[in-house]
Design an enzyme around this catalytic site. Structure first.
Site, mmCIF file in Angstrom:
data_model
loop_
_atom_site.group_PDB
_atom_site.id
_atom_site.type_symbol
_atom_site.label_atom_id
_atom_site.label_comp_id
_atom_site.label_asym_id
_atom_site.label_seq_id
_atom_site.Cartn_x
_atom_site.Cartn_y
_atom_site.Cartn_z
ATOM 1 N N GLY A 184 1.106 37.289 -18.574
ATOM 2 C CA GLY A 184 2.229 36.837 -17.914
ATOM 3 C C GLY A 184 3.790 37.106 -18.581
ATOM 4 O O GLY A 184 3.514 36.754 -19.830
ATOM 5 N N ASP B 186 -10.779 31.795 -15.685
ATOM 6 C CA ASP B 186 -10.397 32.496 -14.469
ATOM 7 C C ASP B 186 -10.131 30.906 -13.821
ATOM 8 O O ASP B 186 -10.814 30.013 -13.358
ATOM 9 C CB ASP B 186 -11.714 32.555 -13.558
ATOM 10 C CG ASP B 186 -11.220 33.230 -12.223
ATOM 11 O OD1 ASP B 186 -10.307 33.198 -11.915
ATOM 12 O OD2 ASP B 186 -12.547 33.592 -11.469
ATOM 13 N N LEU B 187 -8.721 30.925 -13.380
ATOM 14 C CA LEU B 187 -7.851 29.733 -12.975
ATOM 15 C C LEU B 187 -8.538 29.407 -11.353
ATOM 16 O O LEU B 187 -8.153 28.448 -10.881
ATOM 17 C CB LEU B 187 -6.263 29.641 -13.041
ATOM 18 C CG LEU B 187 -5.934 29.813 -14.238
ATOM 19 C CD1 LEU B 187 -4.348 29.862 -14.215
ATOM 20 C CD2 LEU B 187 -6.019 28.557 -14.890
ATOM 21 N N TYR C 134 -0.235 31.201 -9.471
ATOM 22 C CA TYR C 134 -0.118 32.449 -8.471
ATOM 23 C C TYR C 134 1.240 32.404 -7.928
ATOM 24 O O TYR C 134 1.721 31.552 -7.557
ATOM 25 C CB TYR C 134 -1.298 32.068 -7.370
ATOM 26 C CG TYR C 134 -1.291 33.068 -6.265
ATOM 27 C CD1 TYR C 134 -2.286 33.704 -6.067
ATOM 28 C CD2 TYR C 134 -0.221 33.203 -5.245
ATOM 29 C CE1 TYR C 134 -2.554 34.494 -4.795
ATOM 30 C CE2 TYR C 134 -0.381 33.947 -4.200
ATOM 31 C CZ TYR C 134 -1.207 34.675 -3.976
ATOM 32 O OH TYR C 134 -1.283 35.583 -3.066
ATOM 33 N N THR C 135 2.036 33.430 -8.432
ATOM 34 C CA THR C 135 3.375 33.448 -7.961
ATOM 35 C C THR C 135 3.804 34.511 -6.944
ATOM 36 O O THR C 135 4.918 34.632 -7.000
ATOM 37 C CB THR C 135 3.994 33.802 -9.356
ATOM 38 O OG1 THR C 135 3.695 35.082 -10.016
ATOM 39 C CG2 THR C 135 4.114 32.744 -10.250
ATOM 40 N N THR D 46 8.130 24.848 -9.870
ATOM 41 C CA THR D 46 8.966 25.444 -9.205
ATOM 42 C C THR D 46 10.055 24.780 -8.683
ATOM 43 O O THR D 46 9.827 23.871 -8.063
ATOM 44 C CB THR D 46 8.442 26.646 -8.484
ATOM 45 O OG1 THR D 46 9.347 27.521 -7.686
ATOM 46 C CG2 THR D 46 7.152 25.962 -7.529
ATOM 47 N N ASP D 47 11.358 25.418 -8.483
ATOM 48 C CA ASP D 47 12.256 25.095 -7.695
ATOM 49 C C ASP D 47 11.811 24.988 -6.162
ATOM 50 O O ASP D 47 12.393 24.604 -5.124
ATOM 51 C CB ASP D 47 13.451 25.910 -7.606
ATOM 52 C CG ASP D 47 13.265 27.411 -7.454
ATOM 53 O OD1 ASP D 47 12.184 27.758 -7.926
ATOM 54 O OD2 ASP D 47 14.226 28.113 -6.999
ATOM 55 N N TYR E 250 3.522 29.096 -1.192
ATOM 56 C CA TYR E 250 3.633 29.000 -2.659
ATOM 57 C C TYR E 250 4.133 27.496 -3.144
ATOM 58 O O TYR E 250 3.378 26.849 -4.021
ATOM 59 C CB TYR E 250 4.416 30.197 -2.958
ATOM 60 C CG TYR E 250 4.932 29.831 -4.439
ATOM 61 C CD1 TYR E 250 4.025 29.983 -5.518
ATOM 62 C CD2 TYR E 250 6.385 29.746 -4.667
ATOM 63 C CE1 TYR E 250 4.346 29.956 -6.761
ATOM 64 C CE2 TYR E 250 6.634 29.538 -6.210
ATOM 65 C CZ TYR E 250 5.839 29.746 -7.026
ATOM 66 O OH TYR E 250 6.297 29.387 -8.414
ATOM 67 N N TRP F 296 13.765 30.945 -10.729
ATOM 68 C CA TRP F 296 14.281 32.441 -10.827
ATOM 69 C C TRP F 296 13.868 33.230 -12.222
ATOM 70 O O TRP F 296 14.745 33.489 -12.920
ATOM 71 C CB TRP F 296 15.508 32.576 -10.451
ATOM 72 C CG TRP F 296 15.987 32.216 -8.981
ATOM 73 C CD1 TRP F 296 15.269 31.476 -8.183
ATOM 74 C CD2 TRP F 296 17.252 32.532 -8.252
ATOM 75 N NE1 TRP F 296 15.792 31.403 -7.163
ATOM 76 C CE2 TRP F 296 17.162 31.785 -7.100
ATOM 77 C CE3 TRP F 296 18.293 33.301 -8.746
ATOM 78 C CZ2 TRP F 296 18.150 32.078 -6.168
ATOM 79 C CZ3 TRP F 296 19.163 33.191 -7.796
ATOM 80 C CH2 TRP F 296 19.136 32.745 -6.555
#
Length: 298
Positions: free
Chosen positions: A10, A35-36, A60-61, A100-101, A124, A152
């Protein structure tokens, strides 16, 4: 020191591999090796390699897709970190989880502090919030789990807003971009540096369990789209800029709701790690320069 790194292909994983500090052995685990989605594989990887740290940059995004694949998002973003934490709790080792935010609902108008209550509004964000909770319940009391929230993320490789906008600027006359979601772009370079600072921290002071990291400043996606056009043209990545037209979130409906305001308060992290925040436009310029270098080398 041995660090097991997930998400190696990534955009953040790539940046992390480009600036590994001296004295650190990194075990790079791509999706084929780990494999997550599979908690047993996650546990076995820790049992086998016995790392000092797990740096979980894999996630996973796909924010909108998560609404139609909730089980998959939950397995990768919550199940995998929980499996890592379970084994680390038993055999020792630490976990740095990238979050994440989107764990916040975006209804306030001041930057979110690390200790604020989470309230995600999409699948998410919910999956990332559950991952945080799992780590906290298993590793927080032993000071071995650290959550680094960011926002971001933009880098010179992978899928992100910068690369998408460059394509649109060069192929369209007009781009419509949402102007009423406020946050801050974060370069994969500065984020990678913050990660390695956390892992190599050898001060006697205990690091906070939850930390925030983004570049400095604030912006809407509209502001970022304009900057990408201007800097892209200046750096001769594109011949011309498209006209960027501001639109509202309502005019651009998506499967997942997004926070309207998700600026992160990074003051404590910058002070603790002794890293100055660089304005997002400056880090964006560096990112675009690297995209240009990559293009010239291929």
């Amino acid at each position: 020191m041995k660090v097991l790194l997930t998400g190696t292909t990534g955009q953040l994983g790539t940046a992390l591999q480009n600036c590994i500090p001296q004295g650190i052995e990194v075990l790079c685990m791509s999706r084929t090796e780990l494999d997550l989605l599979n908690p047993d594989q996650c546990r076995q990887a820790i049992e086998k390699h016995k790392p000092d740290w797990v740096l979980n940059a894999g996630a996973y995004t796909a924010v909108d897709q998560a609404e139609s694949e909730p089980k998959k998002a939950m397995a990768i973003n919550a199940g995998a970190p929980e499996a890592f934490a379970e084994v680390l709790e038993k055999q020792g080792g630490k976990l740095l989880q990238i979050s994440t935010d989107f764990v916040f609902d975006g209804t306030q108008s001041t930057p979110y502090k690390p200790d604020q209550k989470k309230k995600p509004i999409g699948m998410y964000g919910k999956s990332k919030a559950e991952g945080e909770d799992a780590i906290m319940s298993k590793l927080n009391c032993s000071d071995r789990g650290i959550i680094l929230r960011t926002s971001w993320v933009l880098g010179p490789v992978g899928k992100n807003f910068a690369l998408t906008m460059l394509k649109l600027h060069s192929s369209k006359d007009e781009i419509r971009v949402v102007a009423d979601q406020i946050g801050c772009p974060t370069s994969t370079h500065t984020l990678a540096e913050a990660c390695w600072r956390i892992i190599t921290n050898n001060k006697n002071t205990r690091l906070p369990s939850i930390m925030h990291w983004s570049d400095a400043g604030a912006a809407s996606w509209y502001d970022v789209a304009i900057a990408i056009g201007e800097l892209g043209q200046e750096l001769e990545l594109i011949d011309r800029c498209a006209k960027v037209r501001p639109i509202t979130t309502e005019e651009y409906p998506t499967p997942a709701k997004r926070p309207n305001y998700s600026l992160l308060d990074c003051y404590e992290t910058r002070k603790t790690l002794e890293i100055e925040g660089i304005h997002w436009r400056e880090t964006l310029r560096k990112c675009l320069k690297e995209i240009k270098t990559n293009q010239l080398n291929h």
